[in-house]
Design a protein around this motif. Structure first.
Motif, PDB file in Angstrom:
ATOM      1  N   PHE A  28      34.883  -0.415  30.687  1.00  0.00           N
ATOM      2  CA  PHE A  28      35.691  -0.512  29.637  1.00  0.00           C
ATOM      3  C   PHE A  28      37.136  -1.278  30.292  1.00  0.00           C
ATOM      4  O   PHE A  28      37.703  -0.796  31.251  1.00  0.00           O
ATOM      5  CB  PHE A  28      36.208   0.962  29.521  1.00  0.00           C
ATOM      6  CG  PHE A  28      36.934   1.031  28.200  1.00  0.00           C
ATOM      7  CD1 PHE A  28      36.318   1.071  26.792  1.00  0.00           C
ATOM      8  CD2 PHE A  28      38.540   1.342  28.331  1.00  0.00           C
ATOM      9  CE1 PHE A  28      37.179   1.254  25.735  1.00  0.00           C
ATOM     10  CE2 PHE A  28      39.023   1.638  27.037  1.00  0.00           C
ATOM     11  CZ  PHE A  28      38.403   1.504  25.697  1.00  0.00           C
ATOM     12  N   SER A  31      40.091  -5.662  27.277  1.00  0.00           N
ATOM     13  CA  SER A  31      39.612  -6.070  25.878  1.00  0.00           C
ATOM     14  C   SER A  31      39.106  -4.989  25.095  1.00  0.00           C
ATOM     15  O   SER A  31      39.373  -4.973  23.882  1.00  0.00           O
ATOM     16  CB  SER A  31      38.704  -7.203  25.890  1.00  0.00           C
ATOM     17  OG  SER A  31      37.793  -7.581  25.043  1.00  0.00           O
ATOM     18  N   ALA A  32      38.105  -4.133  25.908  1.00  0.00           N
ATOM     19  CA  ALA A  32      37.535  -3.219  25.198  1.00  0.00           C
ATOM     20  C   ALA A  32      38.791  -2.180  24.502  1.00  0.00           C
ATOM     21  O   ALA A  32      38.633  -1.451  23.216  1.00  0.00           O
ATOM     22  CB  ALA A  32      36.649  -2.380  26.167  1.00  0.00           C
ATOM     23  N   MET A  35      39.722  -3.589  21.277  1.00  0.00           N
ATOM     24  CA  MET A  35      38.687  -3.424  20.201  1.00  0.00           C
ATOM     25  C   MET A  35      38.894  -2.216  19.802  1.00  0.00           C
ATOM     26  O   MET A  35      38.477  -1.595  18.437  1.00  0.00           O
ATOM     27  CB  MET A  35      37.306  -3.931  20.857  1.00  0.00           C
ATOM     28  CG  MET A  35      37.272  -5.379  21.375  1.00  0.00           C
ATOM     29  SD  MET A  35      35.579  -5.508  21.878  1.00  0.00           S
ATOM     30  CE  MET A  35      35.722  -7.381  22.319  1.00  0.00           C
ATOM     31  N   VAL A  36      38.764  -0.892  20.265  1.00  0.00           N
ATOM     32  CA  VAL A  36      38.740   0.438  20.033  1.00  0.00           C
ATOM     33  C   VAL A  36      39.996   0.520  19.212  1.00  0.00           C
ATOM     34  O   VAL A  36      40.054   1.246  18.191  1.00  0.00           O
ATOM     35  CB  VAL A  36      38.758   1.276  21.127  1.00  0.00           C
ATOM     36  CG1 VAL A  36      39.202   2.746  20.788  1.00  0.00           C
ATOM     37  CG2 VAL A  36      37.597   1.216  21.867  1.00  0.00           C
ATOM     38  N   VAL A  39      39.476  -0.899  15.774  1.00  0.00           N
ATOM     39  CA  VAL A  39      38.886  -0.053  15.043  1.00  0.00           C
ATOM     40  C   VAL A  39      39.515   1.134  14.366  1.00  0.00           C
ATOM     41  O   VAL A  39      39.427   1.737  13.377  1.00  0.00           O
ATOM     42  CB  VAL A  39      37.557   0.442  15.834  1.00  0.00           C
ATOM     43  CG1 VAL A  39      36.730   1.537  15.261  1.00  0.00           C
ATOM     44  CG2 VAL A  39      36.497  -0.638  16.299  1.00  0.00           C
ATOM     45  N   ALA A  42      42.116   0.291  11.988  1.00  0.00           N
ATOM     46  CA  ALA A  42      41.492  -0.175  10.652  1.00  0.00           C
ATOM     47  C   ALA A  42      40.739   0.909  10.035  1.00  0.00           C
ATOM     48  O   ALA A  42      40.739   1.184   8.658  1.00  0.00           O
ATOM     49  CB  ALA A  42      40.402  -1.203  11.006  1.00  0.00           C
ATOM     50  N   SER A  43      40.451   1.879  10.737  1.00  0.00           N
ATOM     51  CA  SER A  43      39.666   3.182   9.954  1.00  0.00           C
ATOM     52  C   SER A  43      40.694   4.093   9.797  1.00  0.00           C
ATOM     53  O   SER A  43      40.604   4.755   8.290  1.00  0.00           O
ATOM     54  CB  SER A  43      38.862   3.896  11.330  1.00  0.00           C
ATOM     55  OG  SER A  43      37.776   3.072  11.706  1.00  0.00           O
ATOM     56  N   LEU A  95      38.555  -7.152   8.804  1.00  0.00           N
ATOM     57  CA  LEU A  95      39.462  -6.282   9.235  1.00  0.00           C
ATOM     58  C   LEU A  95      39.664  -6.194  10.731  1.00  0.00           C
ATOM     59  O   LEU A  95      40.628  -5.988  11.645  1.00  0.00           O
ATOM     60  CB  LEU A  95      39.370  -4.875   8.792  1.00  0.00           C
ATOM     61  CG  LEU A  95      39.660  -4.336   7.811  1.00  0.00           C
ATOM     62  CD1 LEU A  95      39.612  -2.889   7.607  1.00  0.00           C
ATOM     63  CD2 LEU A  95      41.452  -4.656   7.676  1.00  0.00           C
ATOM     64  N   PHE A  96      38.443  -6.493  11.512  1.00  0.00           N
ATOM     65  CA  PHE A  96      38.233  -6.454  12.812  1.00  0.00           C
ATOM     66  C   PHE A  96      39.016  -7.551  13.463  1.00  0.00           C
ATOM     67  O   PHE A  96      39.820  -7.578  14.477  1.00  0.00           O
ATOM     68  CB  PHE A  96      36.723  -6.557  13.289  1.00  0.00           C
ATOM     69  CG  PHE A  96      36.381  -6.459  14.734  1.00  0.00           C
ATOM     70  CD1 PHE A  96      36.604  -4.860  15.109  1.00  0.00           C
ATOM     71  CD2 PHE A  96      36.151  -7.251  15.558  1.00  0.00           C
ATOM     72  CE1 PHE A  96      36.359  -4.825  16.791  1.00  0.00           C
ATOM     73  CE2 PHE A  96      35.820  -7.101  16.747  1.00  0.00           C
ATOM     74  CZ  PHE A  96      35.790  -5.754  17.407  1.00  0.00           C
TER      75      PHE A  96
ATOM     76  N   TRP B  15      31.078  -4.070  24.472  1.00  0.00           N
ATOM     77  CA  TRP B  15      32.026  -3.364  23.700  1.00  0.00           C
ATOM     78  C   TRP B  15      32.357  -3.891  22.386  1.00  0.00           C
ATOM     79  O   TRP B  15      32.691  -3.132  21.502  1.00  0.00           O
ATOM     80  CB  TRP B  15      33.337  -3.265  24.583  1.00  0.00           C
ATOM     81  CG  TRP B  15      33.081  -2.169  25.729  1.00  0.00           C
ATOM     82  CD1 TRP B  15      32.762  -2.321  26.949  1.00  0.00           C
ATOM     83  CD2 TRP B  15      33.257  -0.761  25.526  1.00  0.00           C
ATOM     84  NE1 TRP B  15      32.555  -1.171  27.483  1.00  0.00           N
ATOM     85  CE2 TRP B  15      33.021  -0.061  26.647  1.00  0.00           C
ATOM     86  CE3 TRP B  15      33.509   0.056  24.345  1.00  0.00           C
ATOM     87  CZ2 TRP B  15      32.891   1.371  26.956  1.00  0.00           C
ATOM     88  CZ3 TRP B  15      33.651   1.364  24.549  1.00  0.00           C
ATOM     89  CH2 TRP B  15      33.426   2.027  25.785  1.00  0.00           C
ATOM     90  N   THR B  19      32.144  -1.375  19.310  1.00  0.00           N
ATOM     91  CA  THR B  19      33.180  -1.278  18.360  1.00  0.00           C
ATOM     92  C   THR B  19      33.178  -1.915  17.022  1.00  0.00           C
ATOM     93  O   THR B  19      33.371  -1.161  16.024  1.00  0.00           O
ATOM     94  CB  THR B  19      34.543  -1.824  18.911  1.00  0.00           C
ATOM     95  OG1 THR B  19      34.225  -3.233  19.328  1.00  0.00           O
ATOM     96  CG2 THR B  19      35.167  -1.073  20.146  1.00  0.00           C
ATOM     97  N   LEU B  23      33.109   0.337  13.447  1.00  0.00           N
ATOM     98  CA  LEU B  23      33.770   0.044  12.278  1.00  0.00           C
ATOM     99  C   LEU B  23      33.135  -0.177  11.063  1.00  0.00           C
ATOM    100  O   LEU B  23      33.428   0.254   9.879  1.00  0.00           O
ATOM    101  CB  LEU B  23      34.621  -1.133  12.667  1.00  0.00           C
ATOM    102  CG  LEU B  23      35.942  -1.726  11.671  1.00  0.00           C
ATOM    103  CD1 LEU B  23      36.900  -0.379  11.475  1.00  0.00           C
ATOM    104  CD2 LEU B  23      36.636  -2.905  11.998  1.00  0.00           C
ATOM    105  N   MET B  27      33.409   2.023   7.819  1.00  0.00           N
ATOM    106  CA  MET B  27      33.773   1.185   6.480  1.00  0.00           C
ATOM    107  C   MET B  27      32.666   1.592   5.530  1.00  0.00           C
ATOM    108  O   MET B  27      32.740   1.886   4.206  1.00  0.00           O
ATOM    109  CB  MET B  27      33.658  -0.391   6.960  1.00  0.00           C
ATOM    110  CG  MET B  27      35.189  -0.592   7.562  1.00  0.00           C
ATOM    111  SD  MET B  27      36.660  -0.152   6.701  1.00  0.00           S
ATOM    112  CE  MET B  27      37.470   0.642   7.860  1.00  0.00           C
TER     113      MET B  27
END
Lengths: 243, 163
Positions: A28, A31-32, A35-36, A39, A42-43, A95-96, B15, B19, B23, B27
């Motif tokens: 982890f 960068s990870a 990314m998390v 997410v 966005a969620s 979104l990502f 990852w 991820t 998502l 979504m």
């Protein structure tokens, strides 16, 4: 006066929690982490924004609806109605990337879209997916995509290889465009930031430049997410409609 | 350039996969269906309201048409009633006028008869007076009393001579 600049240091991948499966490194990393974070944000936007489900939307719900209608409209305009099938994927992609770019603008943050491997993986999935969709829909006829209409047969000898080349170059241009934009912007910010202390009393000049650059980079962050998404839509249109 | 460090590729890819799919799952299972539901509900509500408004408008137009029809009918009825009443009143007036004229004529006849009677009576008493005057005058002139019969005959003769 020696100026020590390490503008590329910010792109270093640092493991935060080392994880190994045999020989495979699944640590982890910073960068990870982002990314998390992307997410989660966005969620939160899409799930919490739609929680109340009011007939007259509040601020968060408006944002949620705007994001939804923006991508839905983009697909309708560029792909057509058949494209709505792929709406969840394209929406997630947008979104990502958008949140990856924007969260990277936070000072001391990390921009995972500034790594070619990440952008290439996404572009590669888009390329493969679009190609599979094209073949699944049109079968052998999909190859006619590489043959331009109304061209003398002699010219086809020249044009077909060009079409094929321009098709297979897509994942590279798509991934390099995003990666290069992100990397260049952040490198430039770091370079000017390095000048701030080095120039002593005149350090306010590069500081001012950085302030302006930040606005430009936020614009680029949004724009590149949009560009990546709309190009995905256009590739999808090619696969569905063949020109 | 850290981007070209091959050793960092596997963790980034792993990852990214985790991820991105997380998502995608959020979504496609929660976020997007909810927003789609909200937008569909709103569109349904707006369309329903518009439809209801159109229906109400047509209803209002029907009511207005009925009202105007009723109004026109009432006007027509009023005109008919007015004409009937006028005719009736005219007839009544004519009848009454005729009756009054008749009565007037009768009264006039009666009055004329009375006048003629009075005249005859007056003429009758004129003879008596003339006889009295004749007798008085004869007594004064001749010193003789003429009896009423002689005097009457003389008066009658004189009256006849003079018409």
């Amino acid at each position: 006066m020696a100026i020590e600049l390490h503008p590329l240091e910010q792109f270093t991948i640092e493991p935060l929690i080392p994880i190994h499966f045999g020989n495979v490194d699944a640590s982890f990393t910073n960068s990870a982490l982002f990314m998390v974070a992307a997410v989660v944000v966005a969620s939160a936007l899409m799930v919490l924004g739609s929680r109340r489900a009011s007939l007259v939307p509040g601020r968060w719900q408006s944002l949620t609806e705007i994001a939804y209608e923006f991508i839905a409209g983009m697909i309708d305009e560029n792909v057509g109605h058949e494209g709505q099938e792929y709406f969840p994927f394209i929406f997630t992609l947008f979104l990502f990337i958008l949140l990856g770019n924007l969260l990277g603008m936070i000072p001391y943050g990390f921009t995972f879209t500034s790594h070619i491997i990440v952008t290439f993986a996404m572009a590669g999935v888009v390329f493969l997916g679009v190609t599979v969709i094209g073949i699944a829909r049109h079968g052998f006829h999909f190859l006619s995509f590489f043959v331009p209409h109304g061209v003398p047969p002699v010219l086809l000898l020249l044009l077909v290889p060009i079409e094929v080349l321009s098709y297979f170059i897509r994942p590279f241009t798509l991934s390099i465009r995003l990666f290069a934009n992100m990397m260049a912007g952040h490198t430039m910010l770091a370079i000017f930031a390095g000048f701030v202390t080095a120039m002593g009393i005149f350090g306010f000049v590069p500081l001012g430049v950085d302030v302006l650059l930040i606005f430009l980079e936020i614009l680029v962050a949004v724009l590149q997410a949009y560009v990546f998404t709309i190009l995905t839509c256009l590739y999808l249109r090619d696969a569905i409609h063949l020109h | 350039m850290p981007q070209l460090d091959l050793a960092t590729f596997p963790p980034q890819l792993i990852w990214l996969l985790i991820t991105f799919f997380a998502l995608y799952a959020v979504m496609s299972w929660v976020g997007l269906p909810r927003v789609r539901g909200i937008l569909a509900a709103r569109k349904g509500r707006i369309d329903g309201d518009l439809e209801k408004a159109t229906q109400m408008k047509s209803e209002a137009e029907a009511v207005i048409a009925a009202y105007e029809k009723a109004l026109a009918e009432a006007r027509m009825q009023a005109q008919i009633t007015l004409r009937e009443t006028t005719d009736r009143l005219n007839a009544e007036a004519a009848q009454r006028q005729a009756k009054v004229a008749e009565e007037l004529a009768r009264e006039t006849t009666a009055a004329e008869k009375r006048i003629a009677e009075a005249k005859t009576q007056a003429l009758g008493s004129l003879r008596e007076v003339a006889i009295e005057v004749t007798r008085a005058a004869a007594q004064k002139l001749t010193g003789r009393d003429i009896d009423a019969q002689h005097a009457g005959a003389a008066v009658d003769q004189a009256m006849r001579e003079r018409g």
